[in-house]
Design a protein around this motif. Structure first.
Motif, PDB file in Angstrom:
ATOM      1  N   ASP B  83       0.837  -1.194   0.000  1.00 47.19           N
ATOM      2  CA  ASP B  83       0.000   0.000   0.000  1.00 47.19           C
ATOM      3  C   ASP B  83       0.878   1.252   0.000  1.00 47.19           C
ATOM      4  N   ASN B  84       0.449   2.288  -0.722  1.00 50.46           N
ATOM      5  CA  ASN B  84       1.301   3.470  -0.866  1.00 50.46           C
ATOM      6  C   ASN B  84       0.444   4.719  -1.048  1.00 50.46           C
ATOM      7  N   PRO B  85      -0.365   5.066  -0.063  1.00 47.61           N
ATOM      8  CA  PRO B  85      -1.365   6.103  -0.311  1.00 47.61           C
ATOM      9  C   PRO B  85      -0.874   7.532  -0.071  1.00 47.61           C
ATOM     10  N   LEU B  86       0.233   7.693   0.667  1.00 47.30           N
ATOM     11  CA  LEU B  86       0.541   9.010   1.214  1.00 47.30           C
ATOM     12  C   LEU B  86       0.704  10.099   0.164  1.00 47.30           C
ATOM     13  N   VAL B  87       1.617   9.873  -0.772  1.00 42.71           N
ATOM     14  CA  VAL B  87       1.961  10.953  -1.695  1.00 42.71           C
ATOM     15  C   VAL B  87       0.779  11.296  -2.601  1.00 42.71           C
ATOM     16  N   SER B  88       0.104  10.265  -3.113  1.00 40.48           N
ATOM     17  CA  SER B  88      -1.004  10.569  -4.018  1.00 40.48           C
ATOM     18  C   SER B  88      -2.144  11.272  -3.286  1.00 40.48           C
ATOM     19  N   ARG B  89      -2.256  11.044  -1.951  1.00 45.55           N
ATOM     20  CA  ARG B  89      -3.330  11.702  -1.217  1.00 45.55           C
ATOM     21  C   ARG B  89      -2.944  13.129  -0.824  1.00 45.55           C
ATOM     22  N   ILE B  90      -1.688  13.294  -0.425  1.00 46.65           N
ATOM     23  CA  ILE B  90      -1.281  14.610   0.061  1.00 46.65           C
ATOM     24  C   ILE B  90      -0.909  15.537  -1.099  1.00 46.65           C
ATOM     25  N   LEU B  91      -0.400  14.971  -2.182  1.00 49.72           N
ATOM     26  CA  LEU B  91      -0.051  15.782  -3.351  1.00 49.72           C
ATOM     27  C   LEU B  91      -0.888  15.347  -4.555  1.00 49.72           C
ATOM     28  N   ARG B 179      11.471  11.881 -10.755  1.00 50.72           N
ATOM     29  CA  ARG B 179      11.179  10.450 -10.935  1.00 50.72           C
ATOM     30  C   ARG B 179      10.769   9.828  -9.598  1.00 50.72           C
ATOM     31  N   ALA B 180      11.434  10.272  -8.535  1.00 53.84           N
ATOM     32  CA  ALA B 180      11.102   9.745  -7.203  1.00 53.84           C
ATOM     33  C   ALA B 180       9.671  10.108  -6.824  1.00 53.84           C
ATOM     34  N   ILE B 181       9.285  11.365  -7.148  1.00 54.06           N
ATOM     35  CA  ILE B 181       7.902  11.761  -6.851  1.00 54.06           C
ATOM     36  C   ILE B 181       6.932  10.884  -7.625  1.00 54.06           C
ATOM     37  N   LYS B 182       7.252  10.674  -8.881  1.00 55.00           N
ATOM     38  CA  LYS B 182       6.358   9.860  -9.717  1.00 55.00           C
ATOM     39  C   LYS B 182       6.267   8.428  -9.157  1.00 55.00           C
ATOM     40  N   ASP B 183       7.416   7.860  -8.789  1.00 56.04           N
ATOM     41  CA  ASP B 183       7.417   6.514  -8.196  1.00 56.04           C
ATOM     42  C   ASP B 183       6.577   6.484  -6.932  1.00 56.04           C
ATOM     43  N   ALA B 184       6.796   7.484  -6.090  1.00 55.04           N
ATOM     44  CA  ALA B 184       6.155   7.475  -4.781  1.00 55.04           C
ATOM     45  C   ALA B 184       4.673   7.766  -4.865  1.00 55.04           C
ATOM     46  N   SER B 185       4.201   8.314  -5.998  1.00 55.85           N
ATOM     47  CA  SER B 185       2.798   8.685  -6.074  1.00 55.85           C
ATOM     48  C   SER B 185       1.914   7.564  -6.608  1.00 55.85           C
ATOM     49  N   ALA B 186       2.515   6.415  -6.946  1.00 61.84           N
ATOM     50  CA  ALA B 186       1.684   5.278  -7.364  1.00 61.84           C
ATOM     51  C   ALA B 186       0.912   4.773  -6.142  1.00 61.84           C
ATOM     52  N   SER B 187      -0.301   4.246  -6.367  1.00 63.91           N
ATOM     53  CA  SER B 187      -1.116   3.806  -5.230  1.00 63.91           C
ATOM     54  C   SER B 187      -0.535   2.563  -4.554  1.00 63.91           C
ATOM     55  N   TYR B 188       0.097   1.716  -5.356  1.00 66.52           N
ATOM     56  CA  TYR B 188       0.706   0.511  -4.800  1.00 66.52           C
ATOM     57  C   TYR B 188       2.159   0.474  -5.219  1.00 66.52           C
TER      58      TYR B 188
END
Lengths: 270, 439
Positions: B83-91, B179-188
């Motif tokens: 699960d990886n919700p943080l970045v896509s939710r906050i940004l 690229r890191a932002i893009k990676d981190a913004s995936a939901s999973y």
């Protein structure tokens, strides 16, 4: 296993060697907990011999309401609630498992006892996530639910084992004589499997009472149980009061073990 | 439990009639006149179904409780490991603006503006720190860079936010961070699971080893496996002779010796660990005794190192080795050994070729039991081990309770779970799962 009179040298060496290793093993298993016990009667603060003088001051300290009285109360609340839930649900499930054959029964049994085979820290982490999601972290209910998951397999296993030798035609006999199923269970089945149910309950109680890893993950300061208090004290302040607690716990667990032994004998004889 | 009657009867009605008498007193008296086997079989099948329903409804409460307090939580562990919700939710705007970005060149003004808007909003809502921490998992130093940008973003007025941000910190012009932002913004994300085995995914090279200073998890895992293996070995060396002695002594002695094994088994784990803490200290009893004997005048370091961990863990797990071994050895007849001896086998070779193979089920069960339990050990290493003796369980606890990095805690748990799952079928083949059969 006695040594024959005409034993060869090799046999003699093996005979003696086996006994030496075993003596070492038994001492290793039993001595540590026994040898520290007298220190709990020390009047000093050092965890070593010789004792300066005998005293009960550490027991006095342990009997104070804070922190040990509080911890004991928490442990009792959690362990008793866990024992009741686990024993009732576990016994019903074990009874259901032995009364009929159905598909996927093996899988079902596997699931019911799976909390035994998953490393404790993972169960604790899982409970932590789940209880955090539903807002039950740091509550008695949360700790009880998590402990129930750990305790029920023991009840299921012991009661199922007792029911292996149980003759289900007796229940049908009771029903043919007019007893309804609930009646039949309480007047025929339960008395016969009671030793198994009770040993399952003792297992469940001990599981919860001794449990520390799950308690570390999901209990808050309001649920400090005995093992948690022991853990905290072992890290921060080492004094003979810990050994006094350890001595009391060991005596209690030996009593419970004796209870299980008696129950097992009753089961075997009757 | 093993009553297969239900199945056999449904398949052959004729057989059903034969077995009927033994099955139900009430039914057979009520239907004494009925002789048609197919009618009986039908009634029997109905009764069978009713019994099955009763059985299932008795099991259901426990099943549902376990699903809620154990099954679903374990699934949650699996879920949180990806699960990886943080970045896509906050940004959210940044995530949307970069959805189509291919990562080949620095993103355009639009992405920078989206980021500025998100950062401004998240700074006000006080959520930016969590996103910044999450970005820091991707590239060290990203956290302070994000926080600085969020603090200053209100004052950036220039026509181009892109230029302003890069002027603020020239790393914003580095494509790696985007690229890191893009990676981190995936939901999973597989990053936690990969990190748990010291791997990481890069933009262009695929799977590679993690940076040197982050390559610590495999070391933890191998340490954990090594400690567990040594503990298993020591338990076999001490436990096998003990089980043998108990199984071959006279019944009266057998009972006593067996209880001597059960006492430590029933004693609280924490009490036993406490005993070792007291005994092994530098000013503890063992060192005091050794100095008193004149063997040494300097205390031996026995606690907060590997020695202490092995001693305490073997002490705690030894009964788990002895009990399954004993229950197997108890049923081995001594006739085989005597037969081997009478045929001229030397005791040692008779042991190797006759006795040992018969104890393999117990040995396998004991080994795997001890191994699986020690994989999850946490309390004992925490109390008697040093910093380098901590096992993977303490890492999981540290991530979950200390740094609140649920993803990493869950990923490490999944790795351990997979290892156990791989080991368990072997255990099951040997032992059949009845580890509680103590008597």
């Amino acid at each position: 296993m006695a040594l024959p009179a005409n034993a060869t040298l090799g046999q003699q060496v093996g005979y003696v060697g086996l006994r030496v290793i075993c003596a070492f093993g038994f001492l290793f298993l039993l001595l540590p907990t026994l040898i520290i016990m007298p220190i709990s009667f020390s009047s000093g603060t050092f965890l070593n011999y010789p004792l300066p003088c005998l005293s009960l001051r550490w027991y006095e300290q342990v009997l104070q309401p804070h922190p040990w009285g509080f911890a004991f109360e928490n442990s009792m609340i959690v362990a008793c609630a866990t024992t009741v839930i686990a024993t009732v649900l576990g016994t019903l499930a074990a009874y259901g498992l032995t009364m009929a054959q159905f598909r996927f029964k093996g899988l079902l049994v596997g699931f019911l006892i799976s909390p035994l085979v998953v490393p404790l820290v993972i169960t604790a982490l899982a409970a932590y996530f789940a209880l955090a999601k539903v807002g039950l972290l740091g509550t008695h209910i949360g700790l009880i639910l998590a402990h129930t998951a750990l305790a029920t397999p023991f009840v299921v296993i012991t009661v199922t084992a007792t029911l292996q030798g149980f003759d289900h035609t007796m229940v049908r006999a009771a029903e043919s004589l007019g007893a309804n199923p609930i009646n039949a269970f309480f007047s025929v089945t339960l008395p016969l499997i009671l030793p198994g149910v009770l040993s399952g309950a003792v297992f469940a109680f001990v599981t919860s009472f001794d449990e520390i890893v799950v308690a570390l993950f999901v209990a808050g300061p309001g649920q400090f149980t005995m093992p948690r208090q022991l853990f905290a004290d072992l890290r921060d302040q080492l004094n003979p009061s810990i050994i006094a607690v350890a001595t009391l716990l060991t005596v209690a667990s030996i009593c419970l073990m004796a209870l299980i032994e008696i129950l097992q004998r009753r089961k075997d004889n009757g | 439990m093993r009553r297969r009657g239900g199945f056999a009867l449904r398949r052959s009605p004729g057989h059903a009639a034969l077995c009927w008498g033994g099955f139900g007193i009430s039914a057979s008296s009520r239907h004494a006149q009925t002789t048609d086997p197919s009618v009986l079989a039908g009634k029997l099948a109905r009764g069978d179904r009713a019994r099955k329903l009763t059985a299932l409804s008795l099991i259901a409460p426990l099943f549902l409780l376990l699903v809620c307090v154990f099954g679903v939580p374990i699934l949650a562990v699996l879920y949180y490991s990806v699960d990886n919700p943080l970045v896509s939710r906050i940004l959210p705007q940044t995530t949307a603006a970069m959805a189509e970005w291919d990562g080949q060149a620095l993103p355009g003004e639009a992405a920078f503006e989206a980021f500025a808007a998100d950062a401004k909003h998240a700074y006000k809502a006080k959520t930016i720190a969590r996103a910044a921490l999450r970005l820091n998992y991707e590239i060290a130093g990203f956290r302070s860079m994000t926080m600085k940008a969020a603090r200053r973003i209100k004052r950036l007025t220039g026509p181009s936010i892109k230029e302003d941000l890069i002027a603020l910190d020239k790393r914003w012009g580095d494509i790696a961070y985007w690229r890191a932002i893009k990676d981190a913004s995936a939901s999973y994300t597989p990053r936690y699971l990969l990190a748990a085995v010291d791997l990481k995914m890069t933009w262009d090279q695929g799977l590679v080893q993690a940076e040197e200073n982050r390559r610590i998890y495999l070391a933890y895992l191998t340490e954990t496996f090594w400690i567990s293996a040594v503990v298993v070995f020591l338990c076999v060396v001490i436990g096998y002779p003990i089980a043998y002695l108990i199984a071959t002594s006279k019944p009266a002695n057998q009972r006593i010796l067996f209880i001597l094994i059960l006492i430590p088994f029933w004693t609280s784990l924490l009490v036993r660990t406490a005993a070792w803490v007291v005994l092994l200290q530098n000013q503890g009893m063992i060192n005091g005794f050794l100095i008193w004997l004149g063997i040494t005048d300097q205390p031996f370091e026995m606690i907060f190192n590997r020695f202490g961990v092995y001693v305490a863990m073997v002490h705690i797990l030894l009964p788990f080795m002895v009990l399954p071994l004993y229950s197997v050895m108890k049923s081995i007849s001594t006739d085989y050994m005597r037969a081997a001896a009478s045929l001229g086998a030397r005791p040692f070779s008779a042991f190797l070729s006759i006795y040992l193979p018969q104890t393999i089920p117990g040995l396998g069960a004991g080994c795997l039991l001890v191994f699986v339990i020690s994989l999850g050990f946490y309390i004992t290493p925490a109390l008697v081990g040093g910093r380098s003796d901590q096992m993977v369980a303490s890492l999981i606890a540290e991530f979950a309770l200390g740094t609140a990095n649920w993803g990493m805690a869950a990923a490490l748990a999944v790795v351990v779970l997979v290892c156990v799952a791989a080991i368990y079928p072997i255990y099951h083949r040997f032992a059949g799962g009845d580890r509680m059969n103590l008597n």
